[in-house]
Design a protein around this motif. Structure first.
Motif, PDB file in Angstrom:
ATOM      1  N   TRP A  65      25.596  14.564  39.866  1.00 48.39           N
ATOM      2  CA  TRP A  65      24.492  15.469  40.135  1.00 48.39           C
ATOM      3  C   TRP A  65      23.240  14.724  40.600  1.00 48.39           C
ATOM      4  CZ3 TRP A  65      27.505  19.369  39.880  1.00 48.39           C
ATOM      5  CH2 TRP A  65      28.436  19.471  38.866  1.00 48.39           C
ATOM      6  N   GLY A  66      23.345  13.442  40.953  1.00 49.18           N
ATOM      7  CA  GLY A  66      22.178  12.680  41.352  1.00 49.18           C
ATOM      8  C   GLY A  66      21.217  12.469  40.207  1.00 49.18           C
ATOM      9  N   GLY A  67      21.736  12.537  38.974  1.00 46.64           N
ATOM     10  CA  GLY A  67      20.884  12.510  37.790  1.00 46.64           C
ATOM     11  C   GLY A  67      20.200  11.179  37.580  1.00 46.64           C
ATOM     12  N   GLU A  68      19.033  11.235  36.974  1.00 45.22           N
ATOM     13  CA  GLU A  68      18.300  10.047  36.567  1.00 45.22           C
ATOM     14  C   GLU A  68      17.965  10.192  35.085  1.00 45.22           C
ATOM     15  OE1 GLU A  68      17.659   7.363  38.126  1.00 45.22           O
ATOM     16  OE2 GLU A  68      18.347   7.937  40.122  1.00 45.22           O
ATOM     17  N   PRO A  69      18.072   9.127  34.318  1.00 41.33           N
ATOM     18  CA  PRO A  69      17.760   9.229  32.898  1.00 41.33           C
ATOM     19  C   PRO A  69      16.277   9.490  32.677  1.00 41.33           C
ATOM     20  CG  PRO A  69      18.076   6.935  33.539  1.00 41.33           C
ATOM     21  CD  PRO A  69      18.454   7.774  34.724  1.00 41.33           C
ATOM     22  N   SER A  70      15.949  10.231  31.612  1.00 40.96           N
ATOM     23  CA  SER A  70      14.557  10.449  31.270  1.00 40.96           C
ATOM     24  C   SER A  70      13.960   9.153  30.754  1.00 40.96           C
ATOM     25  CB  SER A  70      14.445  11.543  30.205  1.00 40.96           C
ATOM     26  OG  SER A  70      15.106  11.143  29.017  1.00 40.96           O
ATOM     27  N   GLU A  71      12.633   9.124  30.673  1.00 43.18           N
ATOM     28  CA  GLU A  71      11.962   7.884  30.296  1.00 43.18           C
ATOM     29  C   GLU A  71      12.337   7.422  28.897  1.00 43.18           C
ATOM     30  OE1 GLU A  71       7.793   8.292  30.820  1.00 43.18           O
ATOM     31  OE2 GLU A  71       7.920   8.535  33.009  1.00 43.18           O
ATOM     32  N   ASP A  72      12.633   8.393  28.010  1.00 44.57           N
ATOM     33  CA  ASP A  72      12.954   8.020  26.634  1.00 44.57           C
ATOM     34  C   ASP A  72      14.454   7.995  26.366  1.00 44.57           C
ATOM     35  OD1 ASP A  72      13.303  10.695  26.943  1.00 44.57           O
ATOM     36  OD2 ASP A  72      12.325  11.282  25.063  1.00 44.57           O
ATOM     37  N   ALA A  73      15.270   8.097  27.446  1.00 41.28           N
ATOM     38  CA  ALA A  73      16.722   8.071  27.265  1.00 41.28           C
ATOM     39  C   ALA A  73      17.191   6.662  26.912  1.00 41.28           C
ATOM     40  CB  ALA A  73      17.420   8.529  28.541  1.00 41.28           C
ATOM     41  N   GLU A  74      18.269   6.603  26.171  1.00 40.53           N
ATOM     42  CA  GLU A  74      18.861   5.318  25.848  1.00 40.53           C
ATOM     43  C   GLU A  74      19.394   4.670  27.121  1.00 40.53           C
ATOM     44  OE1 GLU A  74      19.085   3.681  22.908  1.00 40.53           O
ATOM     45  OE2 GLU A  74      17.826   5.227  22.032  1.00 40.53           O
ATOM     46  N   PRO A  75      19.245   3.360  27.274  1.00 40.75           N
ATOM     47  CA  PRO A  75      19.787   2.701  28.478  1.00 40.75           C
ATOM     48  C   PRO A  75      21.306   2.688  28.446  1.00 40.75           C
ATOM     49  CG  PRO A  75      19.001   1.062  26.904  1.00 40.75           C
ATOM     50  CD  PRO A  75      18.592   2.405  26.361  1.00 40.75           C
ATOM     51  N   SER A  76      21.907   2.511  29.622  1.00 43.53           N
ATOM     52  CA  SER A  76      23.359   2.383  29.675  1.00 43.53           C
ATOM     53  C   SER A  76      23.775   1.107  28.949  1.00 43.53           C
ATOM     54  CB  SER A  76      23.825   2.340  31.129  1.00 43.53           C
ATOM     55  OG  SER A  76      23.261   1.226  31.795  1.00 43.53           O
ATOM     56  N   LYS A  77      25.009   1.112  28.498  1.00 42.27           N
ATOM     57  CA  LYS A  77      25.574  -0.073  27.847  1.00 42.27           C
ATOM     58  C   LYS A  77      27.087   0.026  27.941  1.00 42.27           C
ATOM     59  CE  LYS A  77      25.733   1.960  23.193  1.00 42.27           C
ATOM     60  NZ  LYS A  77      25.330   1.796  21.782  1.00 42.27           N
ATOM     61  N   SER A  78      27.756  -1.095  27.779  1.00 44.49           N
ATOM     62  CA  SER A  78      29.212  -1.125  27.852  1.00 44.49           C
ATOM     63  C   SER A  78      29.805  -1.630  26.550  1.00 44.49           C
ATOM     64  CB  SER A  78      29.661  -1.995  29.028  1.00 44.49           C
ATOM     65  OG  SER A  78      29.246  -1.419  30.259  1.00 44.49           O
ATOM     66  N   THR A  79      31.052  -1.200  26.318  1.00 45.12           N
ATOM     67  CA  THR A  79      31.728  -1.471  25.050  1.00 45.12           C
ATOM     68  C   THR A  79      33.188  -1.818  25.315  1.00 45.12           C
ATOM     69  OG1 THR A  79      30.296   0.115  23.890  1.00 45.12           O
ATOM     70  CG2 THR A  79      32.352  -0.483  22.799  1.00 45.12           C
ATOM     71  N   VAL A  80      33.723  -2.735  24.552  1.00 46.08           N
ATOM     72  CA  VAL A  80      35.165  -2.980  24.522  1.00 46.08           C
ATOM     73  C   VAL A  80      35.658  -2.568  23.141  1.00 46.08           C
ATOM     74  CG1 VAL A  80      37.009  -4.691  24.592  1.00 46.08           C
ATOM     75  CG2 VAL A  80      35.117  -4.824  26.227  1.00 46.08           C
ATOM     76  N   THR A  81      36.611  -1.622  23.123  1.00 42.74           N
ATOM     77  CA  THR A  81      37.162  -1.091  21.881  1.00 42.74           C
ATOM     78  C   THR A  81      38.630  -1.496  21.787  1.00 42.74           C
ATOM     79  OG1 THR A  81      35.709   0.837  22.161  1.00 42.74           O
ATOM     80  CG2 THR A  81      37.422   0.989  20.486  1.00 42.74           C
ATOM     81  N   VAL A  82      39.063  -1.857  20.588  1.00 41.31           N
ATOM     82  CA  VAL A  82      40.428  -2.318  20.360  1.00 41.31           C
ATOM     83  C   VAL A  82      41.146  -1.335  19.438  1.00 41.31           C
ATOM     84  CG1 VAL A  82      41.899  -4.216  19.566  1.00 41.31           C
ATOM     85  CG2 VAL A  82      39.673  -4.704  20.610  1.00 41.31           C
ATOM     86  N   PHE A  83      42.389  -0.985  19.800  1.00 46.34           N
ATOM     87  CA  PHE A  83      43.215  -0.078  18.998  1.00 46.34           C
ATOM     88  C   PHE A  83      44.541  -0.754  18.662  1.00 46.34           C
ATOM     89  CE2 PHE A  83      40.508   2.565  21.620  1.00 46.34           C
ATOM     90  CZ  PHE A  83      40.057   3.556  20.751  1.00 46.34           C
ATOM     91  N   ALA A  84      44.990  -0.555  17.436  1.00 47.41           N
ATOM     92  CA  ALA A  84      46.349  -0.948  17.072  1.00 47.41           C
ATOM     93  C   ALA A  84      47.298   0.126  17.589  1.00 47.41           C
ATOM     94  CB  ALA A  84      46.477  -1.098  15.562  1.00 47.41           C
ATOM     95  N   VAL A  85      48.346  -0.291  18.285  1.00 47.34           N
ATOM     96  CA  VAL A  85      49.318   0.639  18.855  1.00 47.34           C
ATOM     97  C   VAL A  85      50.457   0.813  17.862  1.00 47.34           C
ATOM     98  CG1 VAL A  85      50.867   1.113  20.779  1.00 47.34           C
ATOM     99  CG2 VAL A  85      48.707  -0.097  21.185  1.00 47.34           C
ATOM    100  N   GLY A  86      50.497   1.996  17.234  1.00 43.74           N
ATOM    101  CA  GLY A  86      51.576   2.304  16.310  1.00 43.74           C
ATOM    102  C   GLY A  86      52.701   3.043  17.001  1.00 43.74           C
ATOM    103  N   GLU A  87      53.697   3.405  16.259  1.00 46.77           N
ATOM    104  CA  GLU A  87      54.824   4.117  16.856  1.00 46.77           C
ATOM    105  C   GLU A  87      54.378   5.449  17.436  1.00 46.77           C
ATOM    106  OE1 GLU A  87      59.254   5.845  15.644  1.00 46.77           O
ATOM    107  OE2 GLU A  87      58.127   4.563  14.252  1.00 46.77           O
TER     108      GLU A  87
END
Length: 626
Positions: free
Chosen positions: A392-414
């Motif tokens: 939508w061409g969006g821009e964050p508001s002035e008080d919005a949290e900045p972008s950030k990246s995450t690496v998440t790990v999962f155990a693969v069960g049956e």
């Protein structure tokens, strides 16, 4: 290019669907459920009647979020998104020697991905100029067989098995008053290219994999509800009118049908699963034997609009991006569903949710019983990246949290995906541009003005740790291992302000806890398709070279393949190969793929095939024009 149905995009307008089993009230308006994070827990419908009612409830809840007058004035175009004709350490290379040949640049060894070119070392099969599948004998340079693709088909992709060639295509089929997308898979005789088996299904291919003689498919489908759209676009409809039109739909309007060698089938209601929120789109996962003899298929259908597929020898992961747009802030997550295959039958075997959005399939990696997932949370609502504008061409508001990246790990069960740990706050105020997991180490590139290449130690799944943060100008859009403790990055150089200036290829030393730059290649005003299409990349270990298609606009337009010699700590231009001698439109000579067969380097464009000596002066040895 075909428009996707509006309902598939409804979550972008703060949609949250009602639960699947609520009963209809006399008032057809349904109150929407607020955004609820971690929505990947699936449920199944109890019966076909239950499925129809639940899907209708969800659709009515989705439509209740629309501004009907505005939609009618714009004919829905404001919210329409075009369908794109639709990517763990190394591509499978054949045995070294005079008969060696390269394969598709796959994310996971032993798991083949569909592509526009395949070879067995004797024949090159390709679908590049939109109307023909061709088989070329590299020994004689002759086109030995052709298969007409038809004017109504697109997005052609190939698999090559032991003795079979598999052709995947998208088609537009007129059914009654509606124009329907259809996926088609054909098994062809490798010599004559005659069709031996055919599978079709309403929808479009999300992605596919070929593993141990089994074709694994993920096919996305949209509902066929033209009367609902007709009601919507009258300009006089309100929520009650839309709800009534939705209630008039039948189950076959929502679930895809399919045919196996001409015999019609329907999706089993008992094989349909759904998350808490959904809008009416679906993805069906199924498997077929590559050697043919197809008589039936058993799709496992999930009511999501999945976008990203990652395959391993045992699993197929489907990622679905779910986002809501609120008055105060955007909310988004990616839901991940794991499928396994038992005797050719797809079965759901675990689900999870992670914050934000995935870049591509390289954001996922399964290793040593664990799934690692890299995502970016963005205050504009996600969906932003090097090749995608913010929704939508969006821009964050002035008080919005900045972008950030995450690496998440999962155990693969049956039958489960259980989170064990994560590391976050990577590239604060930036986006992920490239990811590569190699063994128990992850490499993540984020970018806004500079390129931090993060090194992440994943040896303890409960405690991922960032061990390095290398900052250089520009960014890498694709990462590829090129030997022990060596990583190649293909991307763009940039100014200190983040303005890109041209192609940059970087050689990194990854022996230490933090990567270091050994050498870089720069070509001003140029870029490479490798940045967004890893199948265009070739790494040939025997000769220690990388080949990547390049388009150059520095002085005047030119395109070709750049061949780089990769030394222990150096990058050197070895050759520039192009198809400029072909007497055709220069844009048709843009090289799309590079293949090694024996001592020849074959390059493929819409104009034809060319071979050059591998090594030495790379002299041209053959040209096969179309």
């Amino acid at each position: 290019m075909n428009r996707r149905l509006l309902i598939a995009c409804a979550s972008a307008a703060t949609v949250a669907a009602a639960t699947a089993c609520t009963s209809p009230s006399p008032d057809p308006t349904i109150e929407t459920i607020p955004w609820v994070p971690v929505s990947a827990q699936l449920a199944a419908f109890d019966s076909c009647d239950d499925a129809l009612e639940g899907i209708q409830d969800a659709a009515i809840a989705a439509f209740s979020q629309w501004e009907f007058d505005e939609l009618a004035r714009n004919g829905g175009e404001e919210f329409a998104v075009e369908d794109s004709g639709a990517t763990s350490a190394e591509a499978p290379a054949q045995a070294a020697g005079d008969d060696a040949f390269s394969g598709t640049n796959n994310a996971v060894a032993g798991v083949d991905e569909p592509d526009i070119v395949k070879t067995d070392g004797t024949f090159i099969y390709s679908v590049v100029d939109y109307d023909k599948l061709r088989a070329v004998d590299v020994r004689t340079g002759e086109v030995t067989a052709e298969h007409d693709l038809g004017d109504d088909a697109w997005n052609h992709q190939l698999f090559l098995g032991d003795d079979e060639l598999l052709l995947m295509s998208g088609l537009g089929i007129e059914r009654g008053d509606e124009w329907v997308n259809e996926f088609r898979l054909e098994r062809l005789d490798t010599a004559s290219l005659e069709v031996l088996d055919t599978f079709t299904m309403e929808g479009s291919m999300v992605d596919a994999r070929l593993v141990d003689g089994e074709v694994r498919l993920a096919i996305g489908s949209q509902p066929l509800i033209q009367p609902v759209w007709d009601t919507l676009y009258t300009g006089e409809a309100d929520e009650s009118d839309i709800a009534e039109a939705v209630r008039d739909t039948e189950l076959e309007d929502w679930l895809p049908s399919f045919e196996v060698n001409g015999e019609a089938h329907e999706v089993d209601c008992a094989e349909v699963a759904h998350p808490e929120r959904f809008t009416g789109a679906s993805v069906s996962v199924l498997a077929l034997p590559a050697d043919g003899g197809w008589t039936e298929a058993a799709p496992q259908t999930v009511m999501v609009d999945g976008e990203t597929v990652h395959g391993t020898t045992d699993s197929l992961y489907l990622a679905h991006y779910d986002y809501a747009w609120g008055d105060d802030e955007a909310k988004a997550e990616s839901e991940i569903y794991r499928f396994v295959f038992d005797d050719g039958q797809a079965r759901l075997a675990g689900e999870a949710a992670v914050p934000g959005s995935l870049l591509n399939q390289y954001s996922l990696s399964e290793f040593d019983g664990h799934l690692r997932v890299a995502t970016t949370e963005d205050p504009t609502g996600g969906g932003c990246g090097p090749w995608i504008d913010c929704l939508w061409g969006g821009e964050p508001s002035e008080d919005a949290e900045p972008s950030k990246s995450t690496v998440t790990v999962f155990a693969v069960g049956e039958d489960s995906l259980q989170e064990t740990g994560s590391v976050t706050d990577l590239g604060v105020d930036e986006q992920i541009y490239a990811v590569r997991f190699i063994g128990d180490t992850g490499y993540v590139v984020t970018f806004r003005q500079t390129d931090p290449l993060y090194t992440i130690d994943l040896s303890d799944p409960a405690n991922p740790v960032v061990t390095g943060e290398l900052k250089i100008t520009g960014y890498s859009g694709y990462l590829h291992p090129v030997g022990p403790d060596r990583l190649l990055g293909v991307g763009q150089e940039a100014t200190a302000e983040g303005q890109t200036t041209g192609l940059q290829v970087s050689l990194f030393d990854t022996a230490a806890a933090e990567a270091a730059v050994l050498d870089q290649y720069y070509r001003e005003g140029a870029d490479s398709a490798v940045q967004y299409d890893p199948h265009a990349f070739l790494y040939w270990e025997d000769a220690s070279i990388a080949a990547l298609p390049v388009s150059d606009w520095d002085m005047e337009y030119q395109s070709g393949v750049l061949v780089l010699d990769i030394g222990a700590d150096t990058l050197t231009e070895a050759a520039w190969i192009d198809h400029s001698a072909a007497d055709v439109d220069p844009y048709n000579t843009q090289i799309l793929r590079t293949v090694v067969i024996g001592d020849q380097l074959w390059t493929l464009s819409n104009a034809g095939l060319q071979s050059n000596d591998l090594g030495g002066d790379y002299a041209q040895t053959a040209w096969i024009g179309w």
